[in-house]
Scaffold this motif. Structure first.
Motif, PDB file in Angstrom:
ATOM      1  N   SER A  21       3.443  -3.618  -9.671  1.00 37.03           N
ATOM      2  CA  SER A  21       2.441  -2.752  -9.760  1.00 37.03           C
ATOM      3  C   SER A  21       1.072  -3.570  -9.686  1.00 37.03           C
ATOM      4  CB  SER A  21       2.490  -2.085 -11.033  1.00 37.03           C
ATOM      5  OG  SER A  21       2.564  -2.978 -11.958  1.00 37.03           O
ATOM      6  N   ALA A  22       0.910  -4.751 -10.186  1.00 41.62           N
ATOM      7  CA  ALA A  22      -0.173  -5.657 -10.111  1.00 41.62           C
ATOM      8  C   ALA A  22      -0.928  -5.800  -8.639  1.00 41.62           C
ATOM      9  CB  ALA A  22      -0.214  -6.932 -10.705  1.00 41.62           C
ATOM     10  N   ASN A  23       0.204  -5.656  -7.623  1.00 38.23           N
ATOM     11  CA  ASN A  23      -0.220  -6.315  -6.366  1.00 38.23           C
ATOM     12  C   ASN A  23      -0.178  -4.931  -5.328  1.00 38.23           C
ATOM     13  OD1 ASN A  23       0.038  -9.077  -6.797  1.00 38.23           O
ATOM     14  ND2 ASN A  23       2.210  -8.937  -6.848  1.00 38.23           N
ATOM     15  N   CYS A  24       0.026  -3.710  -5.923  1.00 38.28           N
ATOM     16  CA  CYS A  24       0.190  -2.519  -5.156  1.00 38.28           C
ATOM     17  C   CYS A  24      -0.943  -1.642  -5.275  1.00 38.28           C
ATOM     18  CB  CYS A  24       1.354  -1.999  -5.671  1.00 38.28           C
ATOM     19  SG  CYS A  24       2.077  -0.350  -4.424  1.00 38.28           S
ATOM     20  N   PHE A  25      -1.607  -0.994  -4.171  1.00 36.58           N
ATOM     21  CA  PHE A  25      -2.744  -0.013  -4.150  1.00 36.58           C
ATOM     22  C   PHE A  25      -2.141   1.209  -3.849  1.00 36.58           C
ATOM     23  CE2 PHE A  25      -3.998  -4.234  -3.090  1.00 36.58           C
ATOM     24  CZ  PHE A  25      -5.359  -4.432  -3.436  1.00 36.58           C
ATOM     25  N   MET A  26      -2.635   2.249  -4.603  1.00 31.03           N
ATOM     26  CA  MET A  26      -2.399   3.785  -4.453  1.00 31.03           C
ATOM     27  C   MET A  26      -3.541   4.123  -3.782  1.00 31.03           C
ATOM     28  SD  MET A  26      -0.427   6.116  -4.464  1.00 31.03           S
ATOM     29  CE  MET A  26      -0.707   7.853  -3.898  1.00 31.03           C
ATOM     30  N   ILE A  27      -3.259   4.889  -2.481  1.00 29.62           N
ATOM     31  CA  ILE A  27      -4.538   5.471  -1.785  1.00 29.62           C
ATOM     32  C   ILE A  27      -4.179   7.000  -1.637  1.00 29.62           C
ATOM     33  CG2 ILE A  27      -5.793   5.391   0.503  1.00 29.62           C
ATOM     34  CD1 ILE A  27      -4.646   2.609   0.895  1.00 29.62           C
ATOM     35  N   GLY A  28      -5.356   7.673  -2.099  1.00 31.81           N
ATOM     36  CA  GLY A  28      -4.888   9.090  -2.009  1.00 31.81           C
ATOM     37  C   GLY A  28      -6.532   9.962  -2.285  1.00 31.81           C
ATOM     38  N   PHE A  37       0.708  -1.333  -0.019  1.00 29.01           N
ATOM     39  CA  PHE A  37       0.109  -0.008   0.033  1.00 29.01           C
ATOM     40  C   PHE A  37       1.026   1.305   0.056  1.00 29.01           C
ATOM     41  CE2 PHE A  37      -2.260  -3.425   1.768  1.00 29.01           C
ATOM     42  CZ  PHE A  37      -3.618  -3.473   1.102  1.00 29.01           C
ATOM     43  N   ILE A  38       0.608   2.096  -1.159  1.00 26.36           N
ATOM     44  CA  ILE A  38       1.249   3.490  -0.857  1.00 26.36           C
ATOM     45  C   ILE A  38       0.300   4.682  -0.887  1.00 26.36           C
ATOM     46  CG2 ILE A  38       2.638   5.047  -2.564  1.00 26.36           C
ATOM     47  CD1 ILE A  38       3.625   2.837  -4.059  1.00 26.36           C
ATOM     48  N   MET A  39       0.320   5.384   0.146  1.00 18.24           N
ATOM     49  CA  MET A  39      -0.412   6.409   0.810  1.00 18.24           C
ATOM     50  C   MET A  39      -0.261   7.690   0.676  1.00 18.24           C
ATOM     51  SD  MET A  39      -1.685   4.560   4.153  1.00 18.24           S
ATOM     52  CE  MET A  39       0.040   3.677   4.579  1.00 18.24           C
ATOM     53  N   ASP A  40      -1.035   8.651   0.003  1.00 16.07           N
ATOM     54  CA  ASP A  40      -0.736  10.081   0.081  1.00 16.07           C
ATOM     55  C   ASP A  40      -0.802  10.358   1.743  1.00 16.07           C
ATOM     56  OD1 ASP A  40      -0.405  12.697  -0.682  1.00 16.07           O
ATOM     57  OD2 ASP A  40      -2.573  13.029  -0.669  1.00 16.07           O
ATOM     58  N   MET A  41      -0.461  11.576   1.993  1.00 12.04           N
ATOM     59  CA  MET A  41      -0.499  12.039   3.304  1.00 12.04           C
ATOM     60  C   MET A  41      -1.655  12.995   3.578  1.00 12.04           C
ATOM     61  SD  MET A  41       3.587  11.719   4.620  1.00 12.04           S
ATOM     62  CE  MET A  41       2.901  11.612   6.227  1.00 12.04           C
ATOM     63  N   ASP A  42      -1.420  14.327   3.160  1.00 13.10           N
ATOM     64  CA  ASP A  42      -2.326  15.353   3.684  1.00 13.10           C
ATOM     65  C   ASP A  42      -3.659  15.188   2.929  1.00 13.10           C
ATOM     66  OD1 ASP A  42      -3.252  17.768   4.692  1.00 13.10           O
ATOM     67  OD2 ASP A  42      -2.574  18.875   3.146  1.00 13.10           O
ATOM     68  N   GLY A  43      -4.669  15.096   3.820  1.00  9.59           N
ATOM     69  CA  GLY A  43      -6.111  14.682   3.166  1.00  9.59           C
ATOM     70  C   GLY A  43      -6.560  13.410   3.352  1.00  9.59           C
ATOM     71  N   VAL A  44      -5.392  12.585   3.308  1.00  8.43           N
ATOM     72  CA  VAL A  44      -5.565  10.984   3.545  1.00  8.43           C
ATOM     73  C   VAL A  44      -5.423  10.674   5.313  1.00  8.43           C
ATOM     74  CG1 VAL A  44      -4.762   8.857   2.894  1.00  8.43           C
ATOM     75  CG2 VAL A  44      -4.890  10.672   1.197  1.00  8.43           C
ATOM     76  N   VAL A  45      -4.328  10.930   5.535  1.00 10.88           N
ATOM     77  CA  VAL A  45      -3.870  10.448   6.965  1.00 10.88           C
ATOM     78  C   VAL A  45      -3.886  11.605   8.164  1.00 10.88           C
ATOM     79  CG1 VAL A  45      -1.881   9.731   8.547  1.00 10.88           C
ATOM     80  CG2 VAL A  45      -1.902   9.021   5.992  1.00 10.88           C
ATOM     81  N   TYR A  46      -3.935  12.898   7.388  1.00 11.37           N
ATOM     82  CA  TYR A  46      -4.061  14.015   8.323  1.00 11.37           C
ATOM     83  C   TYR A  46      -4.438  15.073   7.497  1.00 11.37           C
ATOM     84  CZ  TYR A  46       0.536  15.120   6.867  1.00 11.37           C
ATOM     85  OH  TYR A  46       1.708  15.332   5.904  1.00 11.37           O
ATOM     86  N   THR A  47      -5.209  16.094   8.296  1.00 11.37           N
ATOM     87  CA  THR A  47      -5.405  17.444   7.922  1.00 11.37           C
ATOM     88  C   THR A  47      -5.025  18.335   8.606  1.00 11.37           C
ATOM     89  OG1 THR A  47      -7.706  17.383   8.780  1.00 11.37           O
ATOM     90  CG2 THR A  47      -7.520  16.767   6.527  1.00 11.37           C
ATOM     91  N   GLY A  48      -3.955  19.294   8.208  1.00  9.57           N
ATOM     92  CA  GLY A  48      -3.128  20.074   8.971  1.00  9.57           C
ATOM     93  C   GLY A  48      -2.619  19.275   9.946  1.00  9.57           C
ATOM     94  N   THR A  95      -3.784  -0.455  -8.584  1.00 10.82           N
ATOM     95  CA  THR A  95      -4.957  -0.448  -7.889  1.00 10.82           C
ATOM     96  C   THR A  95      -5.213   0.825  -7.148  1.00 10.82           C
ATOM     97  OG1 THR A  95      -5.300  -2.935  -8.238  1.00 10.82           O
ATOM     98  CG2 THR A  95      -6.888  -1.623  -6.976  1.00 10.82           C
ATOM     99  N   THR A  96      -6.295   1.430  -7.620  1.00 12.49           N
ATOM    100  CA  THR A  96      -6.588   2.974  -6.975  1.00 12.49           C
ATOM    101  C   THR A  96      -7.629   2.909  -6.137  1.00 12.49           C
ATOM    102  OG1 THR A  96      -7.836   3.653  -8.827  1.00 12.49           O
ATOM    103  CG2 THR A  96      -5.396   4.032  -8.897  1.00 12.49           C
ATOM    104  N   CYS A  97      -7.279   3.649  -4.866  1.00 19.99           N
ATOM    105  CA  CYS A  97      -8.292   3.732  -3.861  1.00 19.99           C
ATOM    106  C   CYS A  97      -8.415   5.388  -3.618  1.00 19.99           C
ATOM    107  CB  CYS A  97      -7.940   3.044  -2.474  1.00 19.99           C
ATOM    108  SG  CYS A  97      -7.662   1.276  -2.959  1.00 19.99           S
ATOM    109  N   LEU A  98      -9.728   5.802  -3.753  1.00 19.19           N
ATOM    110  CA  LEU A  98      -9.827   7.266  -3.380  1.00 19.19           C
ATOM    111  C   LEU A  98     -10.606   7.295  -2.272  1.00 19.19           C
ATOM    112  CD1 LEU A  98      -9.982  10.390  -4.735  1.00 19.19           C
ATOM    113  CD2 LEU A  98     -12.160   9.751  -5.229  1.00 19.19           C
ATOM    114  N   VAL A  99     -10.100   8.103  -1.328  1.00 19.42           N
ATOM    115  CA  VAL A  99     -10.719   8.421  -0.150  1.00 19.42           C
ATOM    116  C   VAL A  99     -11.105   9.838  -0.101  1.00 19.42           C
ATOM    117  CG1 VAL A  99      -9.266   6.837   1.464  1.00 19.42           C
ATOM    118  CG2 VAL A  99      -8.448   9.289   1.232  1.00 19.42           C
ATOM    119  N   LEU A 100     -12.531   9.945   0.632  1.00 22.98           N
ATOM    120  CA  LEU A 100     -13.407  11.234   0.465  1.00 22.98           C
ATOM    121  C   LEU A 100     -12.976  11.966   1.742  1.00 22.98           C
ATOM    122  CD1 LEU A 100     -16.575   9.740  -1.002  1.00 22.98           C
ATOM    123  CD2 LEU A 100     -14.535  10.753  -2.350  1.00 22.98           C
ATOM    124  N   SER A 101     -11.734  11.841   2.416  1.00 21.25           N
ATOM    125  CA  SER A 101     -11.588  12.611   3.559  1.00 21.25           C
ATOM    126  C   SER A 101     -10.695  13.939   3.395  1.00 21.25           C
ATOM    127  CB  SER A 101     -10.817  11.914   4.620  1.00 21.25           C
ATOM    128  OG  SER A 101      -9.609  11.207   4.051  1.00 21.25           O
TER     129      SER A 101
END
Length: 277
Positions: free
Chosen positions: A204-211, A12-23, A227-233
């Motif tokens: 890449s086939a086993n990796c998830f991008m979360i943002g 799993f690869i995750m963006d940070m701002d807006g995904v893990v935290y805000t501010g 594989t892409t995962c959009l979070v609405l946070s």
């Protein structure tokens, strides 16, 4: 058995701002999701376009919010820029840099000489030391033959008082005067996604991008075969998501809704939908 083996390789690869935290506030459920990844033995990486801060500084910031992960769990656009230069110029190169401590550290670690004396590259990144003299110097160096690159295309970054200019805005006057557009290394450049996966050692086939951004996280993951995962946070709503010609594989309210054990990659979803031969 083959599919089960692929499941254990999920990363799993995750963006940070807006995904893990805000501010300075952790988004509800983020810590629990990271805990699931750690307990399940999944490989994961935090991916950020911000090139100003060093990985250790980002790690300390997350620790202050209650998430304890090693320093090597982070990959920044500064690191992607250094990786790009190592590949392009393995014999070594020089650069004139307008940027903060994050980009300077990564370039120095890569053995790149930082100078204003006939550099091979002009590099622009996030910085609090941006002035007219540096704009003039960068403009003249590019006109004299230096190649122009930038850490990321983000026009704005967050602050307590609202959006502030980020790297994509800082390059604008230099580009307007020289007529030379910079080459951006950060998201959505698939090269950054490639080096992030290489750091994890996963396919890449086993990796998830979360943002939370369609125009950087989701399109970058899509074009990299993840594989892409959009979070609405963060910044994207379902309404704005539907305006894009491409769509994520999954949509979640936040990280808490993602079950790393049961979520299927795009390849597994396709194969599961195919009739048995």
């Amino acid at each position: 058995m083959h599919k089960d083996n692929r499941t254990y390789q999920k990363a799993f690869i995750m963006d940070m701002d807006g995904v893990v935290y805000t501010g300075s506030h952790l988004i509800s459920g983020s810590g629990e999701f990271v805990g699931k990844l750690q307990q399940g033995g999944y490989k994961f990486l935090f991916l950020t376009n911000n090139s100003y801060h060093k990985p250790l500084e980002i790690r300390d910031r997350l620790m202050g919010m209650g998430i304890d992960v090693p320093e090597d769990c982070f990959y920044t656009s500064a690191m992607a820029t250094a990786s790009f230069l190592r590949v392009q110029r393995p014999e070594g190169c020089s650069a004139y840099v307008i940027g903060g401590p994050g980009i300077v550290e990564e370039l120095e670690k890569a053995g790149i000489t930082i100078t204003s004396d006939r550099p091979d590259y002009v590099i622009v990144a996030e910085t609090e030391q941006y002035d007219y003299a540096k704009i003039i110097e960068a403009t003249l160096l590019i006109q004299e033959g230096a190649k122009f690159i930038a850490t990321n295309p983000d026009l704005t970054g967050p602050s307590l008082r609202g959006p502030v200019p980020a790297c994509g805005a800082l390059v604008a006057p230099i580009e307007r005067v020289t007529g030379v557009p910079p080459y951006f290394l950060g998201k959505p450049n698939p090269a950054m996604m490639f080096w992030a996966r290489k750091k994890l050692g996963v396919h890449s086939a086993n990796c998830f991008m979360i943002g939370d951004r369609m125009d950087t996280d989701i399109v970058g993951g899509l074009e990299s075969g993840m594989t892409t995962c959009l979070v609405l946070s963060g910044v994207t709503s379902r309404e704005t998501m539907n305006r894009f010609p491409y769509q994520p594989d999954y949509v979640f309210e936040n990280l808490w809704e993602i079950d790393p054990g049961s979520i299927l990659s795009r390849r597994d979803r396709v194969e599961n939908a195919m009739p048995d031969s």
